[in-house]
Design a protein around this motif. Structure first.
Motif, short mmCIF file in Angstrom:
data_model
loop_
_atom_site.label_atom_id
_atom_site.label_comp_id
_atom_site.label_asym_id
_atom_site.label_seq_id
_atom_site.Cartn_x
_atom_site.Cartn_y
_atom_site.Cartn_z
N ALA A 111 0.83 -1.20 0.00
CA ALA A 111 0.00 0.00 0.00
C ALA A 111 0.87 1.26 0.00
O ALA A 111 0.59 2.22 -0.73
CB ALA A 111 -0.92 0.00 1.21
N PHE A 112 1.93 1.27 0.81
CA PHE A 112 2.80 2.45 0.90
C PHE A 112 3.44 2.75 -0.46
O PHE A 112 3.48 3.91 -0.89
CB PHE A 112 3.86 2.21 1.97
N ALA A 113 3.92 1.73 -1.14
CA ALA A 113 4.50 1.92 -2.46
C ALA A 113 3.47 2.50 -3.43
O ALA A 113 3.78 3.38 -4.24
CB ALA A 113 5.06 0.61 -2.99
N ARG A 114 2.26 2.03 -3.31
CA ARG A 114 1.17 2.52 -4.17
C ARG A 114 0.86 3.98 -3.88
O ARG A 114 0.65 4.78 -4.80
CB ARG A 114 -0.05 1.64 -3.95
N LEU A 115 0.84 4.35 -2.60
CA LEU A 115 0.55 5.74 -2.22
C LEU A 115 1.65 6.67 -2.71
O LEU A 115 1.37 7.78 -3.19
CB LEU A 115 0.41 5.85 -0.71
N LEU A 116 2.90 6.25 -2.57
CA LEU A 116 4.01 7.09 -3.03
C LEU A 116 3.97 7.28 -4.53
O LEU A 116 4.24 8.39 -5.04
CB LEU A 116 5.34 6.47 -2.60
N ALA A 117 3.63 6.23 -5.26
CA ALA A 117 3.53 6.35 -6.72
C ALA A 117 2.43 7.33 -7.10
O ALA A 117 2.57 8.12 -8.05
CB ALA A 117 3.26 4.99 -7.33
N ALA A 118 1.32 7.33 -6.34
CA ALA A 118 0.21 8.23 -6.64
C ALA A 118 0.61 9.69 -6.47
O ALA A 118 0.07 10.58 -7.14
CB ALA A 118 -0.98 7.90 -5.74
N CYS A 119 1.55 9.94 -5.58
CA CYS A 119 2.00 11.32 -5.35
C CYS A 119 2.72 11.91 -6.55
O CYS A 119 2.88 13.14 -6.65
CB CYS A 119 2.91 11.38 -4.12
N ASP A 120 3.16 11.07 -7.47
CA ASP A 120 3.88 11.55 -8.65
C ASP A 120 3.03 11.61 -9.90
O ASP A 120 3.52 11.95 -10.98
CB ASP A 120 5.09 10.66 -8.91
N GLN A 121 1.75 11.28 -9.77
CA GLN A 121 0.87 11.35 -10.93
C GLN A 121 0.45 12.79 -11.17
O GLN A 121 0.12 13.51 -10.24
CB GLN A 121 -0.36 10.46 -10.73
N PRO A 122 0.48 13.23 -12.42
CA PRO A 122 0.11 14.63 -12.70
C PRO A 122 -1.39 14.85 -12.50
O PRO A 122 -2.20 13.96 -12.77
CB PRO A 122 0.50 14.81 -14.18
N ALA A 123 -1.72 16.01 -12.01
CA ALA A 123 -3.13 16.37 -11.85
C ALA A 123 -3.75 16.58 -13.21
O ALA A 123 -3.10 17.03 -14.16
CB ALA A 123 -3.27 17.63 -11.01
N ALA A 124 -5.03 16.26 -13.33
CA ALA A 124 -5.75 16.48 -14.58
C ALA A 124 -5.79 17.96 -14.87
O ALA A 124 -5.95 18.79 -13.97
CB ALA A 124 -7.16 15.92 -14.47
N GLU A 125 -5.64 18.30 -16.14
CA GLU A 125 -5.70 19.70 -16.54
C GLU A 125 -7.11 20.24 -16.32
O GLU A 125 -8.07 19.68 -16.86
CB GLU A 125 -5.33 19.85 -18.02
N PRO A 126 -7.26 21.29 -15.52
CA PRO A 126 -8.60 21.85 -15.30
C PRO A 126 -9.12 22.57 -16.52
O PRO A 126 -8.35 23.10 -17.33
CB PRO A 126 -8.38 22.84 -14.14
N SER A 127 -10.42 22.58 -16.67
CA SER A 127 -11.03 23.35 -17.75
C SER A 127 -10.86 24.83 -17.44
O SER A 127 -10.89 25.25 -16.28
CB SER A 127 -12.52 23.02 -17.85
N PRO A 128 -10.66 25.67 -18.45
CA PRO A 128 -10.48 27.10 -18.20
C PRO A 128 -11.70 27.68 -17.48
O PRO A 128 -12.84 27.41 -17.84
CB PRO A 128 -10.35 27.69 -19.61
N VAL A 129 -11.43 28.44 -16.44
CA VAL A 129 -12.49 29.10 -15.69
C VAL A 129 -12.20 30.59 -15.67
O VAL A 129 -11.11 31.00 -15.28
CB VAL A 129 -12.58 28.56 -14.24
#
Length: 299
Positions: A111-129
């Motif tokens: 689980a810890f390895a999975r959580l650390l990997a998730a921290c490096d995933q890029p955030a989805a690009e938000p739609s322009p507001v």
């Protein structure tokens, strides 16, 4: 009024986190409030989204992982939330007592390895507001603005791995009990130590683990309970002053209150211990830990 930083607390355990946070603000206290599961994070983020003195961390506590309260569904939710969240905590490993079994170790490390990997995933690009009167990155989207300069905020930082997109560093609070060496192994393997700012909460590893963590650029949050042990005090003597932070780890359990005066006293006790061990005047010690905390927390 003096400013204080609590770099590891649990406002989600308080009966009314908004009242607790407001009391803290009146007392000059700013806080990194960790959570134990994603559902708590989402509740607390909604409750404290307007609290200018509190940063809420997305957590999946190893106790909850070990006993199944945080399972695959909760881990998936953590992984979905982590890319857009700057503050992470409390996560880690605990191999003490009933959690020191082969099955528990395997579940926690996976689980810890999975959580650390998730921290490096890029955030989805938000739609322009297009919203008048609100600056980009002002923190009102539920995640506070990241610290601007990597070089300024990450000791020992190195070049990013080519296949990891450049992104602001996260602030990650780590729980490691009877597991500091394994936790450091996983942090190194994931590249977390070079890409993010890591706080080791209530450090209790070996002397070799301490040397390794200091060299890796980790920070250490210290509270009265760590200072109550001989080993804890010796570690504080050895840790560079600019890596030391204050913590209370309070409230300790769900339903406990945390009055501002009690909170202030706990932080004061931790500071007094650090000042004594570092042979510094109280004001100098407070200025040092505040400078580091302000740079990391950005609230």
């Amino acid at each position: 009024m003096e400013t204080w930083y609590d770099m590891h607390c649990h406002l989600g355990f308080a009966p009314d986190p908004t009242v607790t946070a407001a009391g803290a603000e009146s007392a000059g206290i700013r806080a990194f409030s960790c959570t134990v599961e994603p559902a708590e994070y989402e509740r607390l983020q909604a409750a404290l989204g307007d609290a200018r003195n509190v940063a809420v961390g997305l957590g999946a506590h190893p106790w909850w992982i070990a006993d199944g309260r945080v399972g695959d569904t909760e881990l998936e939710r953590f992984c979905a939330l982590a890319p857009a969240t700057r503050y992470i905590g409390e996560i880690g490993l605990d191999f003490a007592g009933p959690r020191d079994t082969e099955e528990s170790r395997a579940r926690q490390t996976d689980a810890f390895a999975r959580l650390l990997a998730a921290c490096d995933q890029p955030a989805a690009e938000p739609s322009p507001v297009h919203t008048e009167g609100r600056a980009a990155g002002d923190g009102h989207d539920g995640t506070r603005a990241a610290v601007a300069s990597d070089d300024q905020n990450r000791p020992g930082s190195s070049t990013l791995t080519p296949d990891i997109p450049a992104m602001p560093p996260k602030l990650i609070s780590i729980h490691a009990v009877n597991a500091a060496g394994v936790a450091l192994d996983l942090l190194e393997q994931a590249g977390t130590l070079s890409r993010h700012q890591v706080i080791l909460h209530w450090f209790s590893g070996t002397s070799d683990d301490l040397i390794r963590a200091v060299r890796a650029g980790c920070f250490f949050s210290v509270g009265p309970r760590m200072l109550a042990s001989r080993r804890g005090r010796e570690y504080v003597r050895q840790i560079p002053l600019d890596r030391l932070l204050l913590e209370t780890d309070m409230p300790s359990r769900a339903g406990d209150t945390l009055a501002a005066e009690v909170w202030h006293a706990e932080l004061g006790n931790a500071l007094a211990g650090i000042a004594q061990l570092k042979q510094l005047p109280r004001k100098e010690a407070l200025a040092a830990v505040n400078q580091t905390s302000a740079r990391l927390l950005a609230v």
